[in-house]
Design a protein around this motif. Structure first.
Motif, PDB file in Angstrom:
ATOM      1  N   LYS A   1       8.352   7.111   6.054  1.00 13.32           N
ATOM      2  CA  LYS A   1       7.513   6.068   5.445  1.00 13.32           C
ATOM      3  C   LYS A   1       8.346   4.924   4.869  1.00 13.32           C
ATOM      4  CE  LYS A   1       3.478   8.823   4.781  1.00 13.32           C
ATOM      5  NZ  LYS A   1       2.323   9.144   4.010  1.00 13.32           N
TER       6      LYS A   1
ATOM      7  N   ARG B   1      -4.431  -4.201   7.786  1.00 12.44           N
ATOM      8  CA  ARG B   1      -5.420  -3.160   7.480  1.00 12.44           C
ATOM      9  C   ARG B   1      -4.691  -1.846   7.179  1.00 12.44           C
ATOM     10  NH1 ARG B   1      -7.127   1.145   9.398  1.00 12.44           N
ATOM     11  NH2 ARG B   1      -6.083   0.922  11.394  1.00 12.44           N
ATOM     12  N   ILE B   2      -3.706  -1.511   7.985  1.00 10.45           N
ATOM     13  CA  ILE B   2      -2.913  -0.295   7.757  1.00 10.45           C
ATOM     14  C   ILE B   2      -2.206  -0.384   6.396  1.00 10.45           C
ATOM     15  CG2 ILE B   2      -0.883   0.993   8.544  1.00 10.45           C
ATOM     16  CD1 ILE B   2      -1.793   0.199  11.459  1.00 10.45           C
TER      17      ILE B   2
ATOM     18  N   GLU C   1      -4.683   2.025   4.479  1.00 10.68           N
ATOM     19  CA  GLU C   1      -4.107   3.349   4.715  1.00 10.68           C
ATOM     20  C   GLU C   1      -2.910   3.638   3.806  1.00 10.68           C
ATOM     21  OE1 GLU C   1      -3.412   4.180   8.881  1.00 10.68           O
ATOM     22  OE2 GLU C   1      -5.344   3.283   9.445  1.00 10.68           O
TER      23      GLU C   1
ATOM     24  N   GLU D   1      -2.109   1.853   1.217  1.00 10.74           N
ATOM     25  CA  GLU D   1      -2.501   1.419  -0.127  1.00 10.74           C
ATOM     26  C   GLU D   1      -1.429   0.575  -0.808  1.00 10.74           C
ATOM     27  OE1 GLU D   1      -3.696   5.041  -2.091  1.00 10.74           O
ATOM     28  OE2 GLU D   1      -5.623   5.044  -1.050  1.00 10.74           O
TER      29      GLU D   1
END
Length: 176
Positions: free
Chosen positions: A53, A108-109, A113, A115
């Motif tokens: 991540k 959008r991700i 997703e 955040e």
């Protein structure tokens, strides 16, 4: 059109934009020197970075699964909830609305997703086409770092942009 993980089969398409003289003008690093081995190494490392991540590099693909470009959220800091946006498309994908679609999807991700609170980017100040694109897609100008880079024999400036979570959702409402 959809986003997917980068695959080794995308390497030739990636090299196409890396070796494009018009694209080379927009980069601070010497991407024209990248070879197939470098690109495959980047693709393999992208999977590791995604699992950690830290960086999310997505292939932009068409309905035939042809690689059209890469859109990224990189340098992700989950503690501070921010990340850096980047996009590079092959010549054949430019001017068709693909960059706008991929940008909306990766934002959008980022916000729905992952955040994140903030997504930022920087661009060479004289890259007028990119500046217009970023402003049109909802990024907000924050300022300019004057003469902060010495590239190809001259000093260059960077413009900094951001979009906050609230701004993204407001821009999304206005666009619909």
């Amino acid at each position: 059109m959809y986003l997917r993980n980068l695959l080794e089969k995308d390497a030739a398409g990636m090299m196409e934009w890396m070796h494009d003289p018009d694209m080379q003008k927009c980069f601070r690093i010497p991407i024209k020197d990248r070879d197939l081995e470098d690109v495959i190494g980047f693709i393999r490392n992208a999977k590791i970075q995604m699992n950690a991540k830290k960086d999310f590099h997505y292939a932009v693909a068409d309905e035939k699964d042809e690689y059209l470009g890469t859109v990224s959220l990189k340098n992700i800091n989950l503690s501070d909830r921010n990340g850096e946006y980047a996009i590079s498309l092959r010549q054949k994908a430019q001017g068709r609305g693909i960059a706008a679609w991929a940008t909306r999807e990766v934002l959008r991700i980022a916000f729905a997703e992952l955040e994140l609170e903030r997504v930022y980017l920087n661009v060479l100040s004289d890259n007028e086409r990119a500046v217009r694109f970023y402003e049109k897609t909802g990024f907000i100008y924050e300022g300019e770092s004057k003469n902060c880079l010495f590239l190809r024999g001259k000093y260059r400036s960077l413009r900094w942009y951001r979009i906050l979570r609230k701004e993204y959702f407001n821009h999304l409402e206005r666009s619909n």
